[in-house]
Design an enzyme around this catalytic site. Structure first.
Site, PDB file in Angstrom:
ATOM      1  N   ASP A   1      -3.913   3.882   2.517  1.00  0.00           N
ATOM      2  CA  ASP A   1      -5.372   3.810   2.708  1.00  0.00           C
ATOM      3  C   ASP A   1      -5.771   2.376   3.067  1.00  0.00           C
ATOM      4  O   ASP A   1      -6.949   2.036   3.083  1.00  0.00           O
ATOM      5  CB  ASP A   1      -6.122   4.298   1.450  1.00  0.00           C
ATOM      6  CG  ASP A   1      -5.805   3.442   0.232  1.00  0.00           C
ATOM      7  OD1 ASP A   1      -4.964   2.509   0.335  1.00  0.00           O
ATOM      8  OD2 ASP A   1      -6.401   3.691  -0.841  1.00  0.00           O
TER       9      ASP A   1
ATOM     10  N   ASP B   1       0.854  -1.190   0.000  1.00  0.00           N
ATOM     11  CA  ASP B   1       0.000   0.000   0.000  1.00  0.00           C
ATOM     12  C   ASP B   1       0.893   1.245   0.000  1.00  0.00           C
ATOM     13  O   ASP B   1       1.554   1.537   0.986  1.00  0.00           O
ATOM     14  CB  ASP B   1      -0.879  -0.056   1.265  1.00  0.00           C
ATOM     15  CG  ASP B   1      -1.738   1.186   1.418  1.00  0.00           C
ATOM     16  OD1 ASP B   1      -1.904   1.923   0.420  1.00  0.00           O
ATOM     17  OD2 ASP B   1      -2.250   1.403   2.536  1.00  0.00           O
TER      18      ASP B   1
ATOM     19  N   ASP C   1      -6.300 -18.438  -4.781  1.00  0.00           N
ATOM     20  CA  ASP C   1      -7.564 -19.164  -4.576  1.00  0.00           C
ATOM     21  C   ASP C   1      -7.408 -20.332  -3.627  1.00  0.00           C
ATOM     22  O   ASP C   1      -8.349 -21.112  -3.449  1.00  0.00           O
ATOM     23  CB  ASP C   1      -8.054 -19.737  -5.920  1.00  0.00           C
ATOM     24  CG  ASP C   1      -8.620 -18.663  -6.819  1.00  0.00           C
ATOM     25  OD1 ASP C   1      -9.097 -17.641  -6.303  1.00  0.00           O
ATOM     26  OD2 ASP C   1      -8.581 -18.849  -8.050  1.00  0.00           O
TER      27      ASP C   1
ATOM     28  N   GLU D   1      -6.338 -20.586 -17.096  1.00  0.00           N
ATOM     29  CA  GLU D   1      -6.872 -21.253 -15.913  1.00  0.00           C
ATOM     30  C   GLU D   1      -7.955 -22.182 -16.455  1.00  0.00           C
ATOM     31  O   GLU D   1      -9.106 -21.788 -16.615  1.00  0.00           O
ATOM     32  CB  GLU D   1      -7.473 -20.263 -14.907  1.00  0.00           C
ATOM     33  CG  GLU D   1      -7.815 -20.965 -13.587  1.00  0.00           C
ATOM     34  CD  GLU D   1      -8.945 -20.306 -12.809  1.00  0.00           C
ATOM     35  OE1 GLU D   1      -9.081 -20.572 -11.618  1.00  0.00           O
ATOM     36  OE2 GLU D   1      -9.733 -19.540 -13.395  1.00  0.00           O
TER      37      GLU D   1
ATOM     38  N   ASP E   1      -8.475 -16.150 -17.025  1.00  0.00           N
ATOM     39  CA  ASP E   1      -9.349 -16.596 -15.943  1.00  0.00           C
ATOM     40  C   ASP E   1     -10.486 -17.500 -16.440  1.00  0.00           C
ATOM     41  O   ASP E   1     -11.136 -17.191 -17.446  1.00  0.00           O
ATOM     42  CB  ASP E   1      -9.951 -15.338 -15.295  1.00  0.00           C
ATOM     43  CG  ASP E   1     -10.787 -15.645 -14.077  1.00  0.00           C
ATOM     44  OD1 ASP E   1     -10.217 -16.058 -13.058  1.00  0.00           O
ATOM     45  OD2 ASP E   1     -12.024 -15.466 -14.145  1.00  0.00           O
TER      46      ASP E   1
ATOM     47  N   ASN F   1      -0.064   4.532  -0.534  1.00  0.00           N
ATOM     48  CA  ASN F   1      -0.627   5.816  -0.083  1.00  0.00           C
ATOM     49  C   ASN F   1      -1.381   5.695   1.247  1.00  0.00           C
ATOM     50  O   ASN F   1      -2.156   6.571   1.623  1.00  0.00           O
ATOM     51  CB  ASN F   1      -1.548   6.406  -1.161  1.00  0.00           C
ATOM     52  CG  ASN F   1      -2.733   5.491  -1.442  1.00  0.00           C
ATOM     53  OD1 ASN F   1      -2.731   4.320  -1.051  1.00  0.00           O
ATOM     54  ND2 ASN F   1      -3.760   6.018  -2.091  1.00  0.00           N
TER      55      ASN F   1
ATOM     56  N   ASP G   1      -1.647  -1.220  -3.984  1.00  0.00           N
ATOM     57  CA  ASP G   1      -1.913  -0.480  -5.218  1.00  0.00           C
ATOM     58  C   ASP G   1      -0.765  -0.599  -6.207  1.00  0.00           C
ATOM     59  O   ASP G   1       0.271  -1.197  -5.912  1.00  0.00           O
ATOM     60  CB  ASP G   1      -2.193   0.990  -4.886  1.00  0.00           C
ATOM     61  CG  ASP G   1      -1.212   1.512  -3.844  1.00  0.00           C
ATOM     62  OD1 ASP G   1      -0.002   1.417  -4.104  1.00  0.00           O
ATOM     63  OD2 ASP G   1      -1.653   1.980  -2.764  1.00  0.00           O
TER      64      ASP G   1
HETATM   65  C1  GLC Z   1     -10.920 -17.698 -11.060  1.00  0.00           C
HETATM   66  C2  GLC Z   1     -10.169 -16.802 -10.122  1.00  0.00           C
HETATM   67  C3  GLC Z   1     -10.956 -16.622  -8.867  1.00  0.00           C
HETATM   68  C4  GLC Z   1     -12.283 -16.014  -9.221  1.00  0.00           C
HETATM   69  C5  GLC Z   1     -13.005 -16.804 -10.311  1.00  0.00           C
HETATM   70  C6  GLC Z   1     -14.114 -16.012 -10.910  1.00  0.00           C
HETATM   71  O1  GLC Z   1     -11.048 -18.974 -10.560  1.00  0.00           O
HETATM   72  O2  GLC Z   1      -8.894 -17.299  -9.894  1.00  0.00           O
HETATM   73  O3  GLC Z   1     -10.294 -15.846  -7.916  1.00  0.00           O
HETATM   74  O4  GLC Z   1     -13.093 -15.952  -8.092  1.00  0.00           O
HETATM   75  O5  GLC Z   1     -12.151 -17.152 -11.363  1.00  0.00           O
HETATM   76  O6  GLC Z   1     -13.618 -14.981 -11.719  1.00  0.00           O
HETATM   77 CA    CA Z   2      -3.391   2.202  -1.375  1.00  0.00          CA
END
Ligand code: GLC
Ligand code: CA
Length: 554
Positions: free
Chosen positions: A23, A19, A327, A253, A196, A21, A27
């Site tokens: 908050d 982080d 995950d 993935e 993804d 800044n 980032d």
């Molecule tokens: C993939 C990502 C996971 C996300 C899912 C839905 O499995 O790694 O973090 O929740 O897709 O986008």
């Molecule tokens: Ca930040």
């Protein structure tokens, strides 16, 4: 030869990395601050989890604008600065490409709701109430939710949460929009994507109901939406329209791809440079049944899965290897019993996966041996999936306390606690309370402390990386053939990497017992997670508990 075979990838979960800044939220500028650290670690490429505009229902995997950095992470200028700065250090950048679904706050979905005749209406999968199926969404409930403004007459489809409507890949216009976006970012100088949930883009167009597999009367959404026939033409088209035009790296993935279908995904004709292998990254997770069930497993069953994956994938193409990601719980806790956890065993786990025939991926904090976290209240958890699991446990009759106990080792938040940079308050991640609690072990497990300790896990990772990059060994460790060693020896996870000139043994004693192995002499020790090695004149090595050795057989 491809650069992405030789690279070592580091995965960043931006919300928890640094982080800048104060908050409480990591980032992009925080990543820029830590580029020196990454350069020093020796990795070549970073994959950054989503940082685009998002209501953050699923921590950025619900994107409402694919072209705009979310203000919580900074600005597009920060992003361009990061690409620039990383390039100067020869660090390549992969984005997370989330195109199975977007956010319900995306302009497309908002238009689809507002205007029944809009072209965006056909960007989503919408059906009359009578036509919807009994498929259960991954984050719980029915995978069809009422389309707002439709008087409960129409429903839209979502594999994940109801805030993540699936995009309608059957629509060529939508596909074009996606390709445009992919090319936009590749033109900005990034070197590729982690893609993804890509096996979900094709749905069974018959939309059948399935026999229920749970008390809720629903059936797992995968049955009609994962790796469905016909997906190959979407994959092929995406590749031709985008990736093929660039020298880039893509990592799918691709959950649910049987080895027989690998060709659609990797190798010469496949869509991606590589796809993740999930057969051995969480051995206690049952493939069927309740999420909280525990499957008993043995090291020998586990190693066979690794060997099998290596065998199948090397026939067709290439793969990454990982033991952690955002995950899944931390590797220490997934693979080791509490009484097995020590510096040696953590380094052993690292060694097992690092020299497989693959591109190694390291998840942030893994290089420190960061471990699972335990929260005492469900309110301390952020992950949408953990909250769903908690609810399901309550519905199944567990008391709150029991439900929490079940969640603790399985929650995705185990991997998402802030990166532990130092022993100062909030682990040097931020100066204010972070969005997710810091793991209480940060005083003992952090970057500062490990950088100064030659025997630390971090320094071991550095050595592993250095060895894989060394001129003399790169070729055999990256491209060399893989074959198992000492396969019948209990709790020995070992393999060799060979080419015409070299043979390297990677030997791991996955147990708290000593063990004797016979090795052809002479050899040179390239890596050892102990300071010494015990060899007898009879070509026997006495492996210590959890000892890992990388040997150059001369
Ligand atoms: C993939 C990502 C996971 C996300 C899912 C839905 O499995 O790694 O973090 O929740 O897709 O986008
Ligand atoms: Ca930040």
């Amino acid at each position: 030869m491809n650069w992405w075979k030789e690279d070592i990838v580091y995965q960043i979960y931006p919300k928890s990395f640094k982080d800048s800044n104060n908050d409480g939220i990591g980032d992009i500028k925080g990543i820029i601050e830590k580029l020196d650290y990454l350069e020093d670690l020796g990795i070549n490429t970073i994959w950054i989890c989503p940082f685009f505009q998002s209501p953050m229902i699923d921590n950025g995997y619900d994107i409402s604008n694919y072209y705009q950095v979310d203000p919580m992470f900074g600005t597009n200028e920060d992003l361009y600065e990061l690409i620039d700065q990383a390039k100067k250090k020869n660090i390549k950048i992969l984005f997370d490409l989330v195109v199975n679904h977007c956010s319900d706050q995306h302009e497309w979905f908002q238009k689809a709701i507002a205007e029944p005749n809009s072209k965006e209406r056909n960007y989503f999968i919408i059906k009359k109430k009578e036509e919807i199926t009994n498929w259960r969404a991954i984050f719980g409930g029915n995978s069809w939710s009422p389309l707002p403004n439709s008087n409960d007459e129409e429903y839209y489809f979502h594999v994940f949460s109801k805030e993540q409507p699936d995009l309608n890949w059957e629509n060529p216009e939508l596909r074009k929009e996606i390709y445009k976006m992919i090319n936009f970012w590749l033109d900005k100088g990034i070197k590729g994507f982690r893609v993804d949930a890509i096996t979900y883009i094709k749905k069974n167009q018959q939309f059948p109901n399935f026999a229920p597999d749970g008390l809720d009367g629903l059936a797992h959404v995968d049955k009609g939406s994962i790796n469905q026939p016909g997906i190959e033409s979407f994959l092929k088209e995406m590749k031709t329209e985008t990736f093929d035009k660039y020298d880039c790296m893509t990592v799918g993935e691709a959950v649910g791809v049987p080895y027989k279908d690998l060709e659609q995904y990797v190798g010469d004709g496949g869509c991606f440079s590589m796809i993740f292998e999930f057969s051995y990254d969480n051995p206690s997770m049952p493939s069927q049944g309740n999420w909280y069930d525990y499957k008993q497993w043995t090291v020998d069953e586990w190693k066979q899965k690794i060997y099998k994956a290596q065998k199948h994938i090397s026939k067709i193409g290439w793969s990454p290897t990982h033991i952690e990601n955002h995950d899944s719980p931390r590797s220490i806790n997934k693979f080791l019993h509490p009484d097995q956890i020590c510096g040696h065993s953590v380094k052993m786990l690292a060694t097992i996966f690092f020299y497989l025939r693959s591109t190694p991926f390291i998840y942030q904090g893994q290089e420190l041996g960061m471990s699972n976290v335990h929260f005492n209240s469900i309110d301390d958890y952020d992950d949408i999936s953990t909250h769903d699991h908690f609810q399901r446990a309550l519905n199944a009759g567990f008391k709150e306390e029991e439900a929490l106990r079940l969640i603790s080792p399985r929650s995705r938040d185990n991997a998402r606690t802030p990166m532990q940079w130092s022993n100062s308050k909030y682990a040097g991640f931020s100066e204010v309370t972070p969005w997710l609690k810091v793991n209480s072990n940060y005083q003992n497990v952090n970057v500062d402390q490990q950088l100064n300790d030659p025997k630390s896990i971090l320094n071991y990772y550095k050595k592993m990386i250095e060895l894989r990059k060394q001129k003399k060994y790169c070729s055999v460790l990256v491209y060399g053939e893989f074959s198992p060693l000492f396969e019948n020896m209990k709790n020995i996870v070992a393999y060799q990497r060979t080419n015409n000139e070299q043979t390297i043994y990677i030997i791991n004693n996955f147990q708290s017992e000593y063990c004797e192995i016979e090795v052809e002499m002479p050899f040179k020790v390239l890596l050892n997670n102990y300071t010494d090695i015990t060899v007898s004149s009879q070509r026997l090595i006495y492996l210590k508990p959890f000892q890992s050795l990388v040997l150059d057989i001369e």
